[in-house]
Design a protein around this motif. Sequence first.
Motif, PDB file in Angstrom:
ATOM      1  N   ARG A 175       0.843  -1.194   0.000  1.00 23.58           N
ATOM      2  CA  ARG A 175       0.000   0.000   0.000  1.00 23.58           C
ATOM      3  C   ARG A 175       0.878   1.244   0.000  1.00 23.58           C
ATOM      4  N   PRO A 176       1.567   1.498  -1.157  1.00 20.94           N
ATOM      5  CA  PRO A 176       2.528   2.622  -1.196  1.00 20.94           C
ATOM      6  C   PRO A 176       1.832   3.985  -1.256  1.00 20.94           C
ATOM      7  N   GLN A 177       2.570   5.025  -0.902  1.00 17.69           N
ATOM      8  CA  GLN A 177       2.050   6.398  -0.987  1.00 17.69           C
ATOM      9  C   GLN A 177       2.321   6.919  -2.401  1.00 17.69           C
ATOM     10  N   LYS A 178       1.639   8.027  -2.762  1.00 20.80           N
ATOM     11  CA  LYS A 178       1.874   8.606  -4.097  1.00 20.80           C
ATOM     12  C   LYS A 178       3.280   9.222  -4.141  1.00 20.80           C
ATOM     13  N   THR A 179       3.674   9.961  -3.067  1.00 23.22           N
ATOM     14  CA  THR A 179       5.040  10.496  -2.960  1.00 23.22           C
ATOM     15  C   THR A 179       5.716   9.769  -1.804  1.00 23.22           C
ATOM     16  N   THR A 180       6.845   9.125  -2.106  1.00 23.75           N
ATOM     17  CA  THR A 180       7.491   8.303  -1.078  1.00 23.75           C
ATOM     18  C   THR A 180       7.700   9.077   0.229  1.00 23.75           C
ATOM     19  N   GLY A 181       7.238   8.490   1.315  1.00 23.35           N
ATOM     20  CA  GLY A 181       7.496   9.064   2.638  1.00 23.35           C
ATOM     21  C   GLY A 181       6.543  10.173   3.058  1.00 23.35           C
ATOM     22  N   ILE A 182       5.559  10.500   2.183  1.00 19.24           N
ATOM     23  CA  ILE A 182       4.637  11.606   2.511  1.00 19.24           C
ATOM     24  C   ILE A 182       3.191  11.086   2.505  1.00 19.24           C
ATOM     25  N   CYS A 183       2.425  11.479   3.525  1.00 16.84           N
ATOM     26  CA  CYS A 183       1.036  11.022   3.624  1.00 16.84           C
ATOM     27  C   CYS A 183       0.195  11.609   2.480  1.00 16.84           C
ATOM     28  N   ASP A 184      -0.550  10.741   1.781  1.00 17.12           N
ATOM     29  CA  ASP A 184      -1.392  11.196   0.659  1.00 17.12           C
ATOM     30  C   ASP A 184      -2.437  12.203   1.136  1.00 17.12           C
ATOM     31  N   ASP A 185      -2.952  11.992   2.354  1.00 17.02           N
ATOM     32  CA  ASP A 185      -4.077  12.810   2.814  1.00 17.02           C
ATOM     33  C   ASP A 185      -3.668  14.143   3.425  1.00 17.02           C
ATOM     34  N   CYS A 186      -2.721  14.085   4.419  1.00 18.62           N
ATOM     35  CA  CYS A 186      -2.437  15.348   5.131  1.00 18.62           C
ATOM     36  C   CYS A 186      -1.026  15.866   4.869  1.00 18.62           C
ATOM     37  N   ARG A 187      -0.273  15.177   3.981  1.00 23.64           N
ATOM     38  CA  ARG A 187       1.059  15.618   3.536  1.00 23.64           C
ATOM     39  C   ARG A 187       2.110  15.629   4.652  1.00 23.64           C
ATOM     40  N   SER A 188       1.839  14.950   5.765  1.00 21.00           N
ATOM     41  CA  SER A 188       2.864  14.880   6.818  1.00 21.00           C
ATOM     42  C   SER A 188       3.916  13.852   6.427  1.00 21.00           C
ATOM     43  N   GLU A 189       5.069  13.941   7.062  1.00 23.02           N
ATOM     44  CA  GLU A 189       6.135  12.973   6.793  1.00 23.02           C
ATOM     45  C   GLU A 189       5.836  11.670   7.534  1.00 23.02           C
ATOM     46  N   LEU A 190       5.877  10.545   6.818  1.00 23.67           N
ATOM     47  CA  LEU A 190       5.535   9.259   7.444  1.00 23.67           C
ATOM     48  C   LEU A 190       6.668   8.777   8.340  1.00 23.67           C
ATOM     49  N   VAL A 191       6.302   7.963   9.340  1.00 17.97           N
ATOM     50  CA  VAL A 191       7.328   7.410  10.239  1.00 17.97           C
ATOM     51  C   VAL A 191       7.171   5.892  10.313  1.00 17.97           C
ATOM     52  N   GLN A 192       8.251   5.242  10.746  1.00 15.64           N
ATOM     53  CA  GLN A 192       8.160   3.816  11.058  1.00 15.64           C
ATOM     54  C   GLN A 192       8.031   3.726  12.575  1.00 15.64           C
ATOM     55  N   ARG A 193       6.922   3.145  13.046  1.00 20.47           N
ATOM     56  CA  ARG A 193       6.723   3.058  14.498  1.00 20.47           C
ATOM     57  C   ARG A 193       7.829   2.215  15.123  1.00 20.47           C
ATOM     58  N   ASP A 194       8.208   2.574  16.354  1.00 21.26           N
ATOM     59  CA  ASP A 194       9.292   1.833  17.021  1.00 21.26           C
ATOM     60  C   ASP A 194       8.995   0.340  17.061  1.00 21.26           C
ATOM     61  N   ASP A 195       7.706  -0.007  17.335  1.00 16.13           N
ATOM     62  CA  ASP A 195       7.407  -1.436  17.464  1.00 16.13           C
ATOM     63  C   ASP A 195       7.264  -2.136  16.113  1.00 16.13           C
ATOM     64  N   ASP A 196       7.445  -1.407  14.986  1.00 18.15           N
ATOM     65  CA  ASP A 196       7.463  -2.042  13.659  1.00 18.15           C
ATOM     66  C   ASP A 196       8.891  -2.289  13.181  1.00 18.15           C
TER      67      ASP A 196
END
Length: 254
Positions: A175-196
Amino acid sequence: MKANSDRAAWLQGSATLCNTRPEPRQDRHRFVLLGAPRVGKGSQAELPAEHFGVCPLSTGDVFRNAKKLLTQCECSPAMLDALSYMNSGELVPDRTVISLIKERAKCLRCGGGFLLDGFPRTVAQAEALQTILAENGTQLDAVLSYELPLETIVTRLGGRRTCPKCQKVYHIESRPQKTTGICDDCRSELVQRDDDRPEAIRVRMAAYQKSTVPLEDFYRKKGLLVPIESDATPMGTFERTISALETRNGSFSR
Ligand code: AMP
């Protein structure tokens, strides 16, 4: 067949009744579902529950529902105790979980049958369940054990990215984003949760294995364990479930 989606008696316990109650059926089924946390166990519960018309009963849902209603109604001391463990990411102690299940024993007598998800998680809980069912003159039909190799779990969860603002979840492959690392909806920078992160996943899985292996042995010895490889799509895994149940006992039907 339609699964009972109301579950008010299960979620709220005590004197609450479900609005939609299934007709008592001769061929009702009683299942337990085992599977590692966060590998799609929820969706693995849905299809068999619908197929057999049984009620999906998740203990995690009971706790999440209580947490949601915390400010609106009174929780029992046992539930408040359970929520404090859940909030800190720990397992709720057996004694507390078992007393909450006993409060909901009528759901285990339900005429439509059930599929328990997230309970039991330990041998002590499995023994308590067996006693509650025996007191009601019933027993389990099968324990569906969904299995996935550790490396697949690490890859699946390791590719997950979350939006810290709107909480939307992505996956770098499925389920990739349209722009790598950026949320499609609110344009925030995506993170990898510590527990992931792979190290954290391996630690969690080791803890899961420690409590689950004895549980699998418990049900294997009783001839109830049905192992199912769950590296397919939800529909593929469901088809494997049905064929595993048919192989075990030809009488499983809708
Ligand atoms: P789940 O959605 O099944 O992963 O459950 C969410 C949380 O609820 C868990 O991390 C535990 O804190 C708690 N929980 C749910 N079921 C049980 C159980 N059978 N035994 C102990 N804790 C549980």
